[in-house]
Scaffold this motif. Structure first.
Motif, short mmCIF file in Angstrom:
data_model
loop_
_atom_site.label_atom_id
_atom_site.label_comp_id
_atom_site.label_asym_id
_atom_site.label_seq_id
_atom_site.Cartn_x
_atom_site.Cartn_y
_atom_site.Cartn_z
N PHE A 227 -9.14 4.97 -4.39
CA PHE A 227 -10.48 4.28 -4.37
C PHE A 227 -11.32 5.31 -4.91
O PHE A 227 -12.21 4.84 -5.75
CB PHE A 227 -10.93 3.92 -3.03
N ILE B 172 -4.74 5.71 -0.40
CA ILE B 172 -5.32 4.56 -0.92
C ILE B 172 -6.68 4.98 -0.85
O ILE B 172 -7.55 4.69 -1.76
CB ILE B 172 -5.12 3.06 0.06
N PHE C 161 -7.72 0.46 -9.44
CA PHE C 161 -6.90 0.42 -7.99
C PHE C 161 -6.28 -0.97 -8.15
O PHE C 161 -4.90 -1.10 -8.13
CB PHE C 161 -7.59 0.57 -6.78
N GLY D 212 -4.92 -6.26 2.07
CA GLY D 212 -5.87 -7.41 2.23
C GLY D 212 -6.53 -7.86 0.98
O GLY D 212 -6.68 -9.08 1.06
N ARG E 208 -12.88 -14.43 0.46
CA ARG E 208 -11.25 -14.35 0.11
C ARG E 208 -10.45 -15.53 0.66
O ARG E 208 -9.13 -15.64 0.07
CB ARG E 208 -10.78 -12.83 0.77
N ASP F 266 1.03 -1.18 -0.13
CA ASP F 266 0.03 0.06 -0.04
C ASP F 266 0.87 1.35 0.02
O ASP F 266 0.58 2.23 -0.85
CB ASP F 266 -0.99 0.08 1.23
N LEU G 147 1.16 -7.73 1.85
CA LEU G 147 0.46 -7.08 0.64
C LEU G 147 -0.92 -6.45 1.22
O LEU G 147 -1.16 -6.49 2.55
CB LEU G 147 0.06 -8.50 0.16
C1 S3P Z 1 -7.72 -3.59 0.80
C2 S3P Z 1 -7.14 -3.71 2.06
C3 S3P Z 1 -6.07 -2.28 2.29
C4 S3P Z 1 -5.81 -1.61 1.09
C5 S3P Z 1 -7.25 -1.39 0.32
C6 S3P Z 1 -7.90 -2.43 0.02
C7 S3P Z 1 -8.75 -4.81 0.85
O1 S3P Z 1 -4.72 -3.12 2.80
O2 S3P Z 1 -4.96 -2.23 0.05
O3 S3P Z 1 -7.77 -0.56 1.31
O4 S3P Z 1 -9.33 -5.16 -0.32
O5 S3P Z 1 -8.96 -5.47 1.64
P1 S3P Z 1 -4.52 -3.53 4.20
O6 S3P Z 1 -4.98 -4.83 4.46
O7 S3P Z 1 -2.97 -3.21 4.42
O8 S3P Z 1 -5.38 -2.44 5.17
#
Ligand code: S3P
Length: 172
Positions: free
Chosen positions: A48, A44, A56, A80, A142, A33, A78
């Motif tokens: 979005f 981030i 994204f 989430g 997921r 991120d 990574l």
């Molecule tokens: C996301 C998790 C976020 C970030 C974005 C989308 C997701 O990262 O990449 O908001 O899809 O779960 P973190 O897991 O580091 O919060």
């Protein structure tokens, strides 16, 4: 040379554990991120809002691919959602990559995320009544991708240093 990738749902402790592991194992830590934010000069949440989730995910995939092709000694956490899009889960299986899924329960995640949801665009607008159910469903969707990690570590109720030590114990 070590290539370590940490995955897990938002709030599973990827960044905290990655930083700690970095200190213990003396391997540089990176957060996908953060790399995306630096590259785009936007947060981030702004991304979005401004380019939408589909673009994204494309940017996230390209950033991950470029990072992995250039770096060869790292701990990388990574986002989430990263393993669940654009075949990114295939990177977790790469021969020279040690991948770890930090697996937390819905209860644990809901508790942690409720307080800090505003920085996370996917859950920022949920109200308390629907929060836990959303996370349960999202995690279920997921789960298939998260389990593509080579190692699955249960994190509920554990101290970050205990988890970091478990990871060190599993490295070759
Ligand atoms: C996301 C998790 C976020 C970030 C974005 C989308 C997701 O990262 O990449 O908001 O899809 O779960 P973190 O897991 O580091 O919060």
């Amino acid at each position: 040379m070590q290539k370590i990738v940490l995955i897990g749902y938002m709030g599973s402790g990827k960044t905290t554990i990655g930083k700690l592991l970095s200190e213990k194992a003396r391997i540089p830590f990176y957060d996908l991120d953060e790399i995306i934010e630096k590259k785009s000069q936007k947060t981030i949440s702004e991304l979005f809002l401004e380019i939408g989730e589909i673009k994204f995910r494309k940017l996230e995939h390209e950033t991950l691919r470029d990072f992995l092709s250039k770096q060869d000694d790292f701990i990388l956490s990574l986002g989430g959602g990263t393993p669940c899009y654009a075949n990114n889960h295939l990177f977790l299986q790469q021969e020279d990559v040690a991948s770890f899924y930090l697996k937390a329960s819905v209860k644990e995640l809901s508790g942690r995320l409720m307080q800090e949801k505003k920085h996370r665009p996917l859950i920022a607008k949920l109200d308390d009544a629907e929060f836990e159910e959303f996370i349960a469903k999202h995690l279920f969707d997921r789960s298939y991708f998260y389990h593509k990690a080579k190692n699955v570590l249960s994190v509920d109720g554990k101290e970050p240093s205990e988890i970091a030590n478990e990871i060190i114990g599993k490295l070759a």
